[in-house]
Design a protein around this motif. Structure first.
Motif, PDB file in Angstrom:
ATOM      1  N   LEU A   1     -29.504  48.145  30.445  1.00 50.75           N
ATOM      2  CA  LEU A   1     -28.547  48.289  29.345  1.00 50.75           C
ATOM      3  C   LEU A   1     -28.679  49.628  28.606  1.00 50.75           C
ATOM      4  CD1 LEU A   1     -26.336  47.068  27.602  1.00 50.75           C
ATOM      5  CD2 LEU A   1     -28.063  45.820  26.352  1.00 50.75           C
TER       6      LEU A   1
ATOM      7  N   VAL B   1     -28.518  43.967  22.138  1.00 52.74           N
ATOM      8  CA  VAL B   1     -27.176  44.500  21.848  1.00 52.74           C
ATOM      9  C   VAL B   1     -27.015  44.811  20.376  1.00 52.74           C
ATOM     10  CG1 VAL B   1     -24.768  44.159  22.374  1.00 52.74           C
ATOM     11  CG2 VAL B   1     -26.448  42.720  23.453  1.00 52.74           C
ATOM     12  N   GLN B   2     -27.663  43.978  19.542  1.00 52.60           N
ATOM     13  CA  GLN B   2     -27.458  44.142  18.101  1.00 52.60           C
ATOM     14  C   GLN B   2     -27.917  45.506  17.623  1.00 52.60           C
ATOM     15  OE1 GLN B   2     -29.566  44.107  15.227  1.00 52.60           O
ATOM     16  NE2 GLN B   2     -27.996  43.623  13.720  1.00 52.60           N
ATOM     17  N   MET B   3     -29.085  45.981  18.134  1.00 56.63           N
ATOM     18  CA  MET B   3     -29.577  47.254  17.617  1.00 56.63           C
ATOM     19  C   MET B   3     -29.171  48.439  18.482  1.00 56.63           C
ATOM     20  SD  MET B   3     -32.053  47.333  19.978  1.00 56.63           S
ATOM     21  CE  MET B   3     -32.717  48.883  19.438  1.00 56.63           C
ATOM     22  N   ILE B   4     -28.594  48.145  19.635  1.00 52.85           N
ATOM     23  CA  ILE B   4     -28.264  49.234  20.536  1.00 52.85           C
ATOM     24  C   ILE B   4     -27.034  50.005  20.042  1.00 52.85           C
ATOM     25  CG2 ILE B   4     -26.607  48.698  22.371  1.00 52.85           C
ATOM     26  CD1 ILE B   4     -28.969  48.867  24.262  1.00 52.85           C
ATOM     27  N   ILE B   5     -26.163  49.326  19.320  1.00 56.91           N
ATOM     28  CA  ILE B   5     -24.944  49.979  18.850  1.00 56.91           C
ATOM     29  C   ILE B   5     -25.276  51.049  17.794  1.00 56.91           C
ATOM     30  CG2 ILE B   5     -22.708  49.584  17.749  1.00 56.91           C
ATOM     31  CD1 ILE B   5     -22.839  46.737  19.098  1.00 56.91           C
ATOM     32  N   PRO B   6     -26.027  50.696  16.734  1.00 57.80           N
ATOM     33  CA  PRO B   6     -26.444  51.752  15.786  1.00 57.80           C
ATOM     34  C   PRO B   6     -27.313  52.827  16.430  1.00 57.80           C
ATOM     35  CG  PRO B   6     -26.950  49.582  14.916  1.00 57.80           C
ATOM     36  CD  PRO B   6     -26.457  49.372  16.289  1.00 57.80           C
ATOM     37  N   LEU B   7     -28.134  52.417  17.385  1.00 56.79           N
ATOM     38  CA  LEU B   7     -29.012  53.375  18.051  1.00 56.79           C
ATOM     39  C   LEU B   7     -28.186  54.428  18.791  1.00 56.79           C
ATOM     40  CD1 LEU B   7     -32.077  53.622  18.328  1.00 56.79           C
ATOM     41  CD2 LEU B   7     -31.904  52.535  20.547  1.00 56.79           C
ATOM     42  N   TYR B   8     -27.123  53.965  19.420  1.00 60.88           N
ATOM     43  CA  TYR B   8     -26.233  54.880  20.127  1.00 60.88           C
ATOM     44  C   TYR B   8     -25.646  55.902  19.157  1.00 60.88           C
ATOM     45  CZ  TYR B   8     -22.152  56.561  22.672  1.00 60.88           C
ATOM     46  OH  TYR B   8     -21.215  57.355  23.262  1.00 60.88           O
TER      47      TYR B   8
ATOM     48  N   MET C   1     -37.625  38.596  20.583  1.00 56.79           N
ATOM     49  CA  MET C   1     -36.647  37.515  20.633  1.00 56.79           C
ATOM     50  C   MET C   1     -35.282  37.918  20.102  1.00 56.79           C
ATOM     51  SD  MET C   1     -39.127  34.513  19.419  1.00 56.79           S
ATOM     52  CE  MET C   1     -40.611  34.161  20.336  1.00 56.79           C
ATOM     53  N   PHE C   2     -35.184  39.128  19.550  1.00 55.45           N
ATOM     54  CA  PHE C   2     -33.904  39.518  18.991  1.00 55.45           C
ATOM     55  C   PHE C   2     -33.016  40.151  20.048  1.00 55.45           C
ATOM     56  CE2 PHE C   2     -36.083  39.974  14.653  1.00 55.45           C
ATOM     57  CZ  PHE C   2     -35.915  38.629  14.448  1.00 55.45           C
ATOM     58  N   PRO C   3     -31.694  39.947  19.950  1.00 51.39           N
ATOM     59  CA  PRO C   3     -30.798  40.500  20.968  1.00 51.39           C
ATOM     60  C   PRO C   3     -30.783  42.034  20.941  1.00 51.39           C
ATOM     61  CG  PRO C   3     -29.561  39.536  19.163  1.00 51.39           C
ATOM     62  CD  PRO C   3     -30.983  39.167  18.943  1.00 51.39           C
TER      63      PRO C   3
ATOM     64  N   MET D   1     -23.864  47.827   9.322  1.00 48.94           N
ATOM     65  CA  MET D   1     -22.613  48.175   9.992  1.00 48.94           C
ATOM     66  C   MET D   1     -21.674  46.986  10.094  1.00 48.94           C
ATOM     67  SD  MET D   1     -22.482  50.169  13.591  1.00 48.94           S
ATOM     68  CE  MET D   1     -23.343  51.682  13.262  1.00 48.94           C
TER      69      MET D   1
ATOM     70  N   PRO E   1     -32.738  50.548  13.497  1.00 52.81           N
ATOM     71  CA  PRO E   1     -31.407  50.263  14.032  1.00 52.81           C
ATOM     72  C   PRO E   1     -30.951  48.834  13.769  1.00 52.81           C
ATOM     73  CG  PRO E   1     -32.707  51.395  15.666  1.00 52.81           C
ATOM     74  CD  PRO E   1     -33.628  51.078  14.540  1.00 52.81           C
TER      75      PRO E   1
ATOM     76  N   ILE F   1     -26.002  52.862  28.548  1.00 52.60           N
ATOM     77  CA  ILE F   1     -25.295  53.305  27.355  1.00 52.60           C
ATOM     78  C   ILE F   1     -25.683  54.732  26.961  1.00 52.60           C
ATOM     79  CG2 ILE F   1     -25.069  52.880  24.876  1.00 52.60           C
ATOM     80  CD1 ILE F   1     -25.127  49.926  25.509  1.00 52.60           C
TER      81      ILE F   1
ATOM     82  N   LEU G   1     -28.251  37.336  16.227  1.00 54.46           N
ATOM     83  CA  LEU G   1     -29.563  37.636  15.661  1.00 54.46           C
ATOM     84  C   LEU G   1     -30.027  36.508  14.745  1.00 54.46           C
ATOM     85  CD1 LEU G   1     -31.617  40.148  15.220  1.00 54.46           C
ATOM     86  CD2 LEU G   1     -30.491  40.283  13.030  1.00 54.46           C
TER      87      LEU G   1
ATOM     88  N   ILE H   1     -34.397  31.645  24.726  1.00 53.92           N
ATOM     89  CA  ILE H   1     -34.115  32.866  23.969  1.00 53.92           C
ATOM     90  C   ILE H   1     -33.717  34.012  24.916  1.00 53.92           C
ATOM     91  CG2 ILE H   1     -35.189  34.662  22.555  1.00 53.92           C
ATOM     92  CD1 ILE H   1     -36.797  32.420  21.228  1.00 53.92           C
TER      93      ILE H   1
ATOM     94  N   ASN I   1     -29.932  35.793  25.109  1.00 53.91           N
ATOM     95  CA  ASN I   1     -29.733  37.215  24.844  1.00 53.91           C
ATOM     96  C   ASN I   1     -29.353  38.007  26.075  1.00 53.91           C
ATOM     97  OD1 ASN I   1     -30.369  37.045  22.167  1.00 53.91           O
ATOM     98  ND2 ASN I   1     -32.533  37.407  22.500  1.00 53.91           N
TER      99      ASN I   1
ATOM    100  N   ALA J   1     -22.977  40.432  17.013  1.00 53.88           N
ATOM    101  CA  ALA J   1     -24.378  40.501  17.446  1.00 53.88           C
ATOM    102  C   ALA J   1     -25.314  40.021  16.346  1.00 53.88           C
ATOM    103  CB  ALA J   1     -24.723  41.929  17.857  1.00 53.88           C
TER     104      ALA J   1
END
Lengths: 282, 308
Positions: free
Chosen positions: A217, A125-132, A121-123, B51, B44, A221, B289, B240, B244, B285
Motif C-alpha cells: 500500500l 489507510v487512516q494515516m496514509i492519507i495525511p502522510l501522503y 491494530m489501527f488501519p 482532516m 499522521p 501510494i 479507527l 483486526i 483492516n 477511515a
C-alpha cells in the motif's frame, strides 16, 4: 489377536501423518501450480494439463530476468528492505532493552508498551492519507528516501515487542556480572544483552526484512516512478500489463518468493515466542 | 525462557536499585524508535482525525473549510458505506471462524506424538509468509477458468462439467476473497494454538483419563478451557488484521466485479485517491479507527486478565 492389535495401532499412529500431509498438500496446490507453470515453455503453456510440464524449460525465467524493469524493482526492494532491516534492528534493540529492563520501574514505559500494541491494530489507510499530503508538501514523493523513512515506523512496533520478550529472557545476573567486570551501561547492552539474544535478533531482523519485501500500500501510494518502484507494486503493474502471459507472471512470482523461503527455517525455530505475545503480523 | 521471565518480573532489591538509578537512560534508549513512530504513525493519525472534520480535497481546488461532523453524517447516511461495512465485517468474521477451526484442527494433529514436527511446521508456515502480491496472483491463476489448476482438478475428478469463473460473479469473488484470506491466516492460528496446546500439562490430562474421561471428554473439559485465552487472543488479532486489510482483496479482485468486494480500506482508498475527497475518506477511515480502538481495548482486557 496380537497381530490384529498392532495393525490397528499402526493405523492409529498413521492417522495424524496422513491427515496432516493431505491438509498441507491441499494448501500448497496454488504454490505448486505456480512452480510447475513457471517451468513450462511458451509453446506448451496453454496445452499442458498436468501440474509439472513434460519438458522443463527456463524460457519464462529468461523473459523475466531480461526485463530491465523487473531487475530494477528487485534491486530497489532489496536495498529498501536491507536498510530498513538494519535501522529497525538498531532501534528495536535499544527500545526493546528499555522496555524490558525499565518496564516496572520507570513511569510511562508500560504506556509505551500498550501504545506499541495498539499501533499494530489501527488501519493504515487512516494515516496514509495525511502522510501522503505531508510528503507531497515536502517534495519527497517519488524519491528513494520516502519509503526508507516510513518502513521502520511499521516494523518497529512488532520488533520492539519481540525484542522485549527476548531480552526478558537474558538474566539480570549476567548484566550485573558485566558491570562488576567494568562494563558501562551501554557496554552491558552491546556486549551482553545483544550476543545472548542473537537468535531473537536474527528472527526479528528477518521479519522486518520480510515486511518491507511484501509491503504494497505505502509503496503504491508514495512511489509513482518506475525507477524507484519496489517489487510488489512493480510486479502488480507488470502482471496487469501482461495479464495473459501467465508463464512469465508465475516465474516472476517464484523469484519473489525465493528470499522468503530461504528464511523459513530460522523463523520456524524462533518465531513462536513472538507469535504468542500477539505481536507478529504476517 | 518461562523461568527466566518470572525471575525478571520479580527482581531482588539490588536489581531494582540497579535499574531505578538510571531511569533517564530508558528514555534515551527509546528516542530513535519514537522519532519514527511519532512522525510517521502517530502524528499522521492525529492529522487524519483533524482532516476528517474538513472538506479537504486532494487538489486544493476549493477553499478549505471546517465542516464539523458533516462528513460523518454523510458517511452514516451513505447506503454504499453500509454495504461495504457489511462485507468487511463478513469478510473478517468469515476469515476468523474458518481459519480458527482449520488452525485448531491442524494444531491438534501436530500436537499428537509425531516425528518431523519441525518440517511439518515449516511447510505449514509457507502460506503465511508468501508476499501478498504472490498470494493474489497464484490464486488468480489457480482459479482461472481456462488453465487454472482448480478447475482442471475439479473437472478431472468429475465434480463439475464446465469450468467455473470463480472470480467473475460477485458472490464467487466475495467467497474467494475470504477463502484466500483463510489460506493466508490459518497457519498463524495453527502455530499459536499449537503453542497453547503444548503448554497444557500432561499430568492434568492423565488425571482426567484415570478418572475415566474419554478422549473427547479430555478435550472438552481439560484442553479447551486451557486454550480459552490463547483462542480469544488470536481470533481477535486475525479479526483486526482482516478488518483492516487492503492488499489481499485489492490485489485479488481490485474491488470488483462491480464493487462487490470493496472492503472499508479499499473504499477509503478510492475515495481519497480517485474521487479525491480526502475529508470524506479520512472520516470513513476514522470510523474504522474508532471501531478498531474498541476491539483492541477488548483485546487488552483478554491478554491482561489472568490466564485461569
Amino acid at each position: 489377536m496380537k497381530k490384529k492389535k498392532s495393525a490397528r495401532k499402526m493405523i492409529i499412529t498413521a492417522i495424524p501423518y496422513v491427515l496432516l500431509t493431505a491438509m498441507l498438500a491441499i494448501s500448497l496446490i496454488p504454490l505448486v501450480s505456480m512452480l510447475g507453470t513457471s517451468f513450462r515453455s511458451r509453446a506448451t503453456l496453454l496445452t499442458t494439463r498436468t501440474i509439472f510440464p513434460q519438458e522443463w524449460s527456463l524460457e519464462f525465467y529468461r523473459t523475466v530476468l531480461s526485463d530491465v524493469r523487473i531487475l530494477t524493482y528487485f534491486k530497489n526492494s532489496f536495498v529498501n528492505s536491507l536498510i530498513t532491516c538494519i535501522v529497525t534492528v538498531f532501534c528495536s534493540v535499544l527500545g526493546g532493552y528499555a522496555l524490558s529492563r525499565f518496564g516496572r520501574k520507570v513511569k510511562g514505559i508500560n504506556i509505551v508498551v500498550v501504545f506499541l500494541l495498539m499501533l499494530q491494530m489501527f488501519p493504515t489507510v487512516q494515516m496514509i492519507i495525511p502522510l501522503y499530503i505531508t510528503f507531497q508538501n515536502m517534495g519527497l514523493i517519488n524519491t528513494p528516501y520516502v519509503l526508507l523513512a516510513c518502513y521502520p515506523a511499521f516494523t518497529l512496533p512488532m520488533n520492539m515487542w519481540m525484542m522485549r520478550s527476548f531480552i526478558d529472557s537474558v538474566p539480570y545476573e549476567m548484566e550485573e556480572a558485566g558491570r562488576i567486570d567494568g562494563c558501562n551501561r551501554f557496554q552491558t547492552i552491546t556486549r551482553i544483552a545483544v550476543p545472548v539474544s542473537k537468535p531473537g535478533i536474527a528472527s526479528s531482523a528477518i521479519l522486518a526484512f520480510n515486511h518491507c519485501w511484501n509491503e504494497f500500500l505505502l509503496a503504491m501510494i508514495l512511489i509513482k516512478k518506475d525507477n524507484y518502484r519496489t517489487m510488489p507494486v512493480g510486479l502488480n503493474n507488470y502482471m496487469q500489463e501482461n495479464s495473459a502471459d501467465w508463464g512469465s507472471i508465475m516465474a516472476a512470482a517464484t523469484l519473489m518468493l525465493i528470499p522468503v523461503l530461504l528464511f523459513l527455517n530460522v523463523l520456524q525455530k524462533n518465531i513462536v515466542g513472538g507469535l504468542t505475545v500477539g505481536s507478529v503480523k504476517g | 525462557m518461562k523461568n527466566t521471565n518470572k525471575s525478571a518480573q520479580k527482581p531482588a532489591a539490588s536489581h531494582k536499585k540497579f535499574y531505578q538509578k538510571d531511569w533517564f537512560i530508558a528514555y534515551i534508549l527509546l528516542i530513535p524508535a519514537f522519532l519514527f513512530l511519532f512522525s510517521i504513525r502517530l502524528w499522521p493519525m492525529v492529522q487524519g482525525i483533524g482532516m476528517s472534520f474538513t472538506n479537504r480535497r486532494l487538489l486544493n481546488d476549493r477553499p478549505l473549510k471546517f465542516i464539523a461532523f458533516d462528513n460523518y453524517i454523510r458517511v452514516f447516511h451513505d447506503k454504499e458505506f453500509w454495504g461495504v461495512a457489511g462485507y468487511t465485517l463478513a469478510y473478517a468474521l468469515g476469515t476468523v471462524i474458518c481459519s480458527y477451526l482449520l488452525g485448531l484442527g491442524v494444531a491438534l494433529l501436530m500436537n499428537m506424538k509425531i516425528r518431523y514436527r519441525g518440517i511439518f511446521r515449516m511447510i505449514l508456515m509457507i502460506p503465511w509468509v508468501v508476499p501478498g502480491v504472490v498470494t493474489a496472483y497464484i490464486w488468480k491463476y489457480a482459479l482461472n477458468d481456462q488453465i487454472g489448476i482448480i478447475n482442471i482438478m475439479l473437472q478431472s475428478l468429475g465434480l463439475i462439467k464446465k469450468p467455473i469463473g470463480f472470480l467473475a460473479s460477485p458472490q464467487g469473488a466475495r467467497t474467494m476473497a475470504i477463502v484466500v484470506n483463510v489460506w493466508k491466516n490459518y497457519p498463524y492460528m495453527a502455530l499459536v494454538m499449537l503453542a497453547g496446546l503444548q503448554s497444557v500439562s500432561e499430568e492434568i490430562k492423565d488425571a482426567a483419563r484415570i478418572d475415566g474421561g474419554g478422549a473427547l471428554d479430555v478435550f472438552r473439559y481439560v484442553v479447551m478451557p486451557e486454550l480459552r485465552t490463547v483462542s480469544m487472543m488470536c481470533t481477535t488479532l486475525v479479526f483486526i488484521w482482516s478488518f483492516n486489510s487492503f492488499d489481499s482483496v485489492f490485489l485479488l479482485t481490485g474491488g470488483g466485479p462491480n464493487k462487490a468486494t470493496y472492503v472499508m480500506s479499499i473504499e477509503a482508498y478510492f475515495q481519497a485517491f480517485q474521487k479525491m475527497n480526502l475529508g470524506y475518506a479520512t472520516s470513513m477511515a476514522t470510523v474504522m479507527l474508532i471501531f478498531m480502538l474498541v476491539v483492541s481495548l477488548f483485546y487488552m482486557r483478554i491478554t491482561s486478565a489472568p490466564p485461569d
